[in-house]
Design an enzyme around this catalytic site. Sequence first.
Site, PDB file in Angstrom:
ATOM      1  N   SER A  69       0.790  -1.230   0.000  1.00  0.00           N
ATOM      2  CA  SER A  69       0.000   0.000   0.000  1.00  0.00           C
ATOM      3  C   SER A  69       0.825   1.284   0.000  1.00  0.00           C
ATOM      4  O   SER A  69       0.249   2.368  -0.081  1.00  0.00           O
ATOM      5  CB  SER A  69      -0.953   0.007   1.203  1.00  0.00           C
ATOM      6  OG  SER A  69      -2.070  -0.812   0.948  1.00  0.00           O
ATOM      7  N   LYS A  72       0.082   3.773  -2.701  1.00  0.00           N
ATOM      8  CA  LYS A  72      -0.876   4.874  -2.625  1.00  0.00           C
ATOM      9  C   LYS A  72      -0.194   6.233  -2.515  1.00  0.00           C
ATOM     10  O   LYS A  72      -0.858   7.269  -2.708  1.00  0.00           O
ATOM     11  CB  LYS A  72      -1.831   4.641  -1.461  1.00  0.00           C
ATOM     12  CG  LYS A  72      -2.726   3.403  -1.641  1.00  0.00           C
ATOM     13  CD  LYS A  72      -3.678   3.223  -0.487  1.00  0.00           C
ATOM     14  CE  LYS A  72      -4.629   2.045  -0.703  1.00  0.00           C
ATOM     15  NZ  LYS A  72      -3.998   0.745  -0.470  1.00  0.00           N
ATOM     16  N   SER A 129      -6.042   3.572   4.186  1.00  0.00           N
ATOM     17  CA  SER A 129      -5.444   2.783   3.102  1.00  0.00           C
ATOM     18  C   SER A 129      -6.522   1.991   2.363  1.00  0.00           C
ATOM     19  O   SER A 129      -6.366   0.804   2.071  1.00  0.00           O
ATOM     20  CB  SER A 129      -4.365   1.828   3.651  1.00  0.00           C
ATOM     21  OG  SER A 129      -3.553   1.339   2.616  1.00  0.00           O
ATOM     22  N   LYS A 232       3.265   6.594   5.207  1.00  0.00           N
ATOM     23  CA  LYS A 232       2.352   5.543   4.739  1.00  0.00           C
ATOM     24  C   LYS A 232       2.910   4.170   5.055  1.00  0.00           C
ATOM     25  O   LYS A 232       4.107   3.913   4.913  1.00  0.00           O
ATOM     26  CB  LYS A 232       2.150   5.671   3.215  1.00  0.00           C
ATOM     27  CG  LYS A 232       1.083   4.757   2.644  1.00  0.00           C
ATOM     28  CD  LYS A 232      -0.302   5.221   3.021  1.00  0.00           C
ATOM     29  CE  LYS A 232      -1.366   4.203   2.634  1.00  0.00           C
ATOM     30  NZ  LYS A 232      -1.353   3.001   3.506  1.00  0.00           N
TER      31      LYS A 232
END
Length: 479
Positions: A69, A72, A129, A232
Site C-alpha cells: 500500500s 498509494k 489505506s 504511509k
Amino acid sequence: MPSNAVIRLAMGAGRGVLSLVLAMVLFAGVLAAGSAPARAGIGAWIVVDMETGAVLDQQAARRQWYPASITKLMTAYLTFKAMREGRADKTSVVTVSANAHSMPPSKIGFKPGTRITLDTALKMLIVKSANDIAVAVAESIGGSEPGFIAMMNEEARRLGMSATHFVNPHGLPDNGQVSSARDLAVLARALWREFPEHRHYFQVAGLRLGNKLLKSANREFLARVPGANGMKTGYVCNSGLNVVVTATRGGRTVMAVILGAASGVERAAKARGLLEDGFRTRSGRSLDQLTGVSGRPPADGYCKRNERPSAEDLMAAYAGGGSRSGGSVLSFAAAGVSRPPALQGLAAPVAGDDDDDVPTKENGKTDWAKVVDEVIGPRQRDNAPIRVSVAVPAGATPPRVAGVPASAIATVSGGVAAPGIPLPTPKPFTVAAGNDGPAAGAILVPSSPSSADAAPKPGSIFRGKPLVIVPRPLAAPRP
C-alpha cells in the site's frame, strides 16, 4: 546431547581422545543448530535527509520489492498534481464505481454510486489505506483505472524511479508491481518537497465516519516518535510489513523507508531507530546517484518465512528508542562483518547492558504495553481522530481529466449526480497468488447490480452485495 555410548567411550579414553570426542560432539551441535531455518529479517531500508537528498544509511536499497500500500503515495502524488494544475480541488466529486466497490479489503465499503469529496477520499486513501477509494480516485483523476496506471508509470519514469513498475493504484498483491526502498524514497521526497500544503494528510492517525472509527496503521509511530509527521504503511504477504516515515526536529526532516518487517512493532521500532541514527548523521551519497536494480524481489510467501521477533529480540535490539550499538546495522557491513541470518534486521546489543530485560505482568506474562514503550517510545501525544462525512457541496464537479474539456463535466446538485455521469464499467479483479484474502489466487467478480444498488436507502452506503469467489489454480511459486 551425546548418547550414553559416546559418553562411555569418552570416559574410557585418554585425555587427548576425550578432548577430541567432546570437540566432535560440540561441532555436531553447532551444525545442527545452524541447519535450523532462520527468520528472513527486514529486507531493505534507506534513510534520507529530506532537504539535501543525502543517503544517511541504507541496506539493499536498490533491491526490487513489492511496495504494497505504499503504492498509494503515487496515487496521492498524481492527485496533488491534478489539484496544482487546476484539474481538481478539495471539493471535487469522486464517485465510487462498481469496479472500485469490488476491491478486496482494506476498504471503506461504500456502495456503487456513492459520491464523496476529493478531500474526504484522500483522507480515506492515506489514513485507512482504502483500496476501493484508491480505485475511485484513480478513475476520477485518470478517466479510467488503466489510464491512471499509465500516468503512474509515466510519473515514475519522470522522477527517475528506475526499479519501479505499477500495475494498480492500491498495492494489492500482484508480482508485476515492484519498486525499491530507494525509489520509494524518491517518491516520498517529491511528495514532501513539491506539496507542503498537503502534508497534513499524512499526519492523521484516525478518521471518524458516523459511528465508524477508521484507524491508521501508522498511529503508534505518530503518537510515540518525537517530531513524527507521516507517511504511509503497507502490507501483503509477499512483501512483509513496509513503511515510509518522516520526522522533523530542529527544522530538519529525516525520512526512512523500511521493507519487509515481520511485525508492526518491529516496523515502528526499526523506523524509530533509523531516524534516531539519521538525525545524528549529516552527510552521505546523493539519492540521485543511487540508481538501478541490485536484486530480485523476495520469493512468494515471504511473510510465512519471516517469523515475528519475540519480545526478547525486540528488547535486545531496540530498547531505549534507537540502535543499541550507537549506529544502525549498516555499521556491521561497513566494518566488513557479516551478521548471522537470524539477526539480520536487528541492531547489535551492547555488552553489559541489562536494559533488555523483558517487562512482565504479575502473572509472569510479557507486558507488551511496556515493551512497546521501551522499543518505540512512550506516547508523546494523543492523536484524536478527525471527522469526515459523505456530504458533497452543491455545484461541485468531478475532477477534470487531462485532455477532456471542462464543458463535458456535469455538475452535482444537493449531493446527487446530474444525469449523464456514467459509472465506469465493472470488471473482474484478479488477486495474485500469495494474497491473504478470502481465497488466495481467486478471481473476485463483482455481483450483478440490483434495484437496491440503484436506489440506496439512508444509512445503507456500506451494505453492498458480496463478492462471488471463483477458484483459480495458484501459480507456481517463484524460485
